[in-house]
Scaffold this active site. Structure first.
Site, mmCIF file in Angstrom:
data_model
loop_
_atom_site.group_PDB
_atom_site.id
_atom_site.type_symbol
_atom_site.label_atom_id
_atom_site.label_comp_id
_atom_site.label_asym_id
_atom_site.label_seq_id
_atom_site.Cartn_x
_atom_site.Cartn_y
_atom_site.Cartn_z
ATOM 1 N N TYR A 269 0.900 -1.272 0.032
ATOM 2 C CA TYR A 269 0.049 0.172 -0.085
ATOM 3 C C TYR A 269 0.956 1.074 -0.238
ATOM 4 O O TYR A 269 1.818 1.351 0.743
ATOM 5 C CB TYR A 269 -0.812 0.107 1.385
ATOM 6 C CG TYR A 269 -2.001 1.164 1.164
ATOM 7 C CD1 TYR A 269 -2.800 1.329 0.482
ATOM 8 C CD2 TYR A 269 -1.690 2.237 2.238
ATOM 9 C CE1 TYR A 269 -3.746 2.520 0.336
ATOM 10 C CE2 TYR A 269 -2.502 3.305 2.210
ATOM 11 C CZ TYR A 269 -3.753 3.345 1.213
ATOM 12 O OH TYR A 269 -4.533 4.643 1.319
ATOM 13 N N ASP B 135 9.304 2.927 0.280
ATOM 14 C CA ASP B 135 8.082 3.437 0.969
ATOM 15 C C ASP B 135 8.133 3.230 2.443
ATOM 16 O O ASP B 135 8.031 2.046 2.928
ATOM 17 C CB ASP B 135 6.867 3.128 0.321
ATOM 18 C CG ASP B 135 5.655 3.697 0.986
ATOM 19 O OD1 ASP B 135 5.758 4.549 2.140
ATOM 20 O OD2 ASP B 135 4.506 3.509 0.548
ATOM 21 N N LYS C 210 3.595 9.468 8.820
ATOM 22 C CA LYS C 210 3.378 9.162 9.941
ATOM 23 C C LYS C 210 4.127 9.399 11.239
ATOM 24 O O LYS C 210 4.085 10.489 11.405
ATOM 25 C CB LYS C 210 3.040 7.366 9.735
ATOM 26 C CG LYS C 210 2.012 6.981 9.065
ATOM 27 C CD LYS C 210 1.621 5.640 8.841
ATOM 28 C CE LYS C 210 0.258 5.302 7.872
ATOM 29 N NZ LYS C 210 0.394 4.497 7.145
HETATM 30 C C1 PLP Z 1 -0.067 5.010 5.437
HETATM 31 C C2 PLP Z 1 0.575 4.437 4.374
HETATM 32 C C3 PLP Z 1 0.814 5.372 3.083
HETATM 33 C C4 PLP Z 1 -0.372 6.659 3.138
HETATM 34 O O1 PLP Z 1 -0.008 7.622 3.980
HETATM 35 P P1 PLP Z 1 -1.197 8.624 4.309
HETATM 36 O O2 PLP Z 1 -0.801 9.602 5.227
HETATM 37 O O3 PLP Z 1 -2.386 7.820 4.668
HETATM 38 O O4 PLP Z 1 -1.599 9.217 2.821
HETATM 39 C C5 PLP Z 1 1.602 5.161 2.173
HETATM 40 N N1 PLP Z 1 2.748 4.146 2.254
HETATM 41 C C6 PLP Z 1 2.621 3.411 3.427
HETATM 42 C C7 PLP Z 1 3.584 2.236 3.476
HETATM 43 C C8 PLP Z 1 1.617 3.494 4.676
HETATM 44 O O5 PLP Z 1 1.616 2.616 5.366
#
Ligand code: PLP
Length: 423
Positions: free
Chosen positions: A142, A237, A265
């Site tokens: 994701y 990511d 985050k």
């Molecule tokens: C949460 C998440 C995102 C997206 O971040 P948002 O602040 O919710 O847009 C992207 N990549 C990873 C791995 C995530 O866990």
């Protein structure tokens, strides 16, 4: 007092599905969401006046615990001086320096306001830098909700079994190639067929959105070698793993040097922040230094920078190895308790992250994660919640511990698990 139930009824008439982000609705566990009135340390207090031990931690940001005094003070002090300028401020420079000092692959960084913005901007940059369109992502990975990444995505998309989503043009996802996590041969096959047009591979170096799945030895190194051989960029990511798997992120823990890194985050300390950074030579393609356009009215917002800086500076003083050890022991005991009840259990864990899958299959990618028994998960989730334990309402998420979780929290959680009855 308005209860969570009453608030949710009202929310459903005002907000699609009653929530501002889908997984919160608790649909897949046949429950209603709890409305949170306040949070402190490892504890949530709901609008119903109930207390819960939190293992969601806002889906990762609250590694120091909720309402950490240093972070709260930094936000309050900064708010007193005005909340947004749309012009540069000192805190942006200081957080940029802290991120660059901490994360080995980042020589230059651009602040944005969410993880989604970070990944979509990193992909645009990779495309602008390489002059190619393709991107390779992994099934169950994701990367936020930008169009290009919503093919076979994890997290909320996986939970709801939406194969991609309506609203994303085929013309956009035709550039998105898919492989299975931990499957280098699959990656090589995609590069053999499309290598000349692949701008980047984007990967969660430790996958956190199909439940927790660890990279097998050599997987990340293999991605580094394949991308380099084909002139594609490697994007880590690290929106979950940054400052969590290690202070310097998974890239520090595993010794891999990605071209670009996405953060979110934790670096917002609970305020809306994302960031993408990497090699200076690539980052200088971004406007106004370069020509790849990306902008944001609230990017580098002083409140968000203050919360992020206070969080990162405080994390630098924390004992990651101790929390990792405590989380490993706690999650092992949880695994033992559940296995003794005769249900199939598989546990993946690293640092302050773990997932219990209800399967006997080793979980190494999305298909094996999907062997987890959804009904057993619902029974577990429901009974833990009844006993004051707040878990993510989906089997495709991690449990997050924090520096605020006490041994007493873990013991109470294990006690709740001992009382679970599976049918
Ligand atoms: C949460 C998440 C995102 C997206 O971040 P948002 O602040 O919710 O847009 C992207 N990549 C990873 C791995 C995530 O866990």
């Amino acid at each position: 007092m308005t209860s969570s139930h009453d608030l949710f009824r009202r929310a459903e008439t005002l907000i699609p599905g009653g929530v501002n982000s889908p997984v919160r609705a608790c649909k897949s566990v046949h429950a209603e969401p709890l409305f949170i009135a306040s949070a402190n340390g490892s504890a949530l207090t709901t609008e119903d006046g109930q207390q819960y031990i939190d293992y969601v931690m806002s889906w990762g940001p609250m590694l120091l615990g909720h309402n950490h005094p240093v972070v709260a003070q930094a936000i309050a002090d900064t708010a007193a001086k005005g909340t947004s300028f749309g012009a540069p401020c000192r805190l942006e420079v200081e957080l940029a320096q802290a991120v660059i000092d901490a994360v080995p692959g980042i020589e230059m960084v651009r602040m944005v306001s969410s993880g989604t913005e970070a990944t979509m901007s990193a992909l645009r940059l990779a495309r602008g830098y390489t002059g190619r369109n393709g991107v390779l992502k992994f099934h169950g990975g994701y990367h936020g909700h930008a169009d290009a990444f919503l093919a076979s995505a994890g997290s909320g998309v996986a939970t709801q079994s939406i194969p991609g989503t309506p609203g994303v043009p085929q013309d956009v996802v035709k550039h998105t190639h898919l492989a299975h996590y931990n499957d280098l041969n699959g990656v090589r096959a995609v590069f053999d067929a499309h290598g000349a047009d692949i701008a980047a591979v984007i990967v969660e170096p430790v996958a956190g959105n199909m439940g927790l799945v660890l990279p097998q030895p050599g997987f990340l190194q293999g991605l580094r070698e394949i991308t380099r051989a084909h002139g594609a960029l490697l994007i880590f990511d690290e929106v979950i793993t940054g400052f969590r798997v290690a202070f310097g992120g998974a890239q520090a823990a595993f010794g891999i040097d990605p071209d670009l890194t996405c953060l979110g985050k934790i670096i917002g300390g609970g305020l809306p922040v994302g960031a993408y950074g990497g090699k200076k030579e690539i980052m200088e393609y971004i406007a106004p230094k370069g020509t790849v356009y990306q902008a944001g009215t609230l990017s580098g917002n002083p409140l968000a920078m203050a919360a992020g800086l206070a969080t990162v500076q405080t994390l630098a003083t924390q004992k990651y190895d101790v929390l990792a050890q405590r989380t490993a022991e706690f999650s092992k005991e949880l695994e033992n308790i559940l296995r003794a009840k005769g249900v199939p259990v598989w546990r993946n864990h690293i640092a302050s992250l773990f997932t219990i899958f209800f399967t006997e299959t080793a979980v190494t990618d999305f298909p094996t994660a999907q062997t987890s028994d959804a009904d057993l998960f619902i029974q577990f989730y429901t009974q833990m919640r009844e006993r004051g334990i707040y878990l993510a309402p989906s089997g495709y998420e991690c449990a997050f511990t924090s520096f605020a979780h006490t041994d007493a929290d873990f013991e109470r959680t294990l006690e709740a698990a001992r009382a679970v009855r599976f049918s």
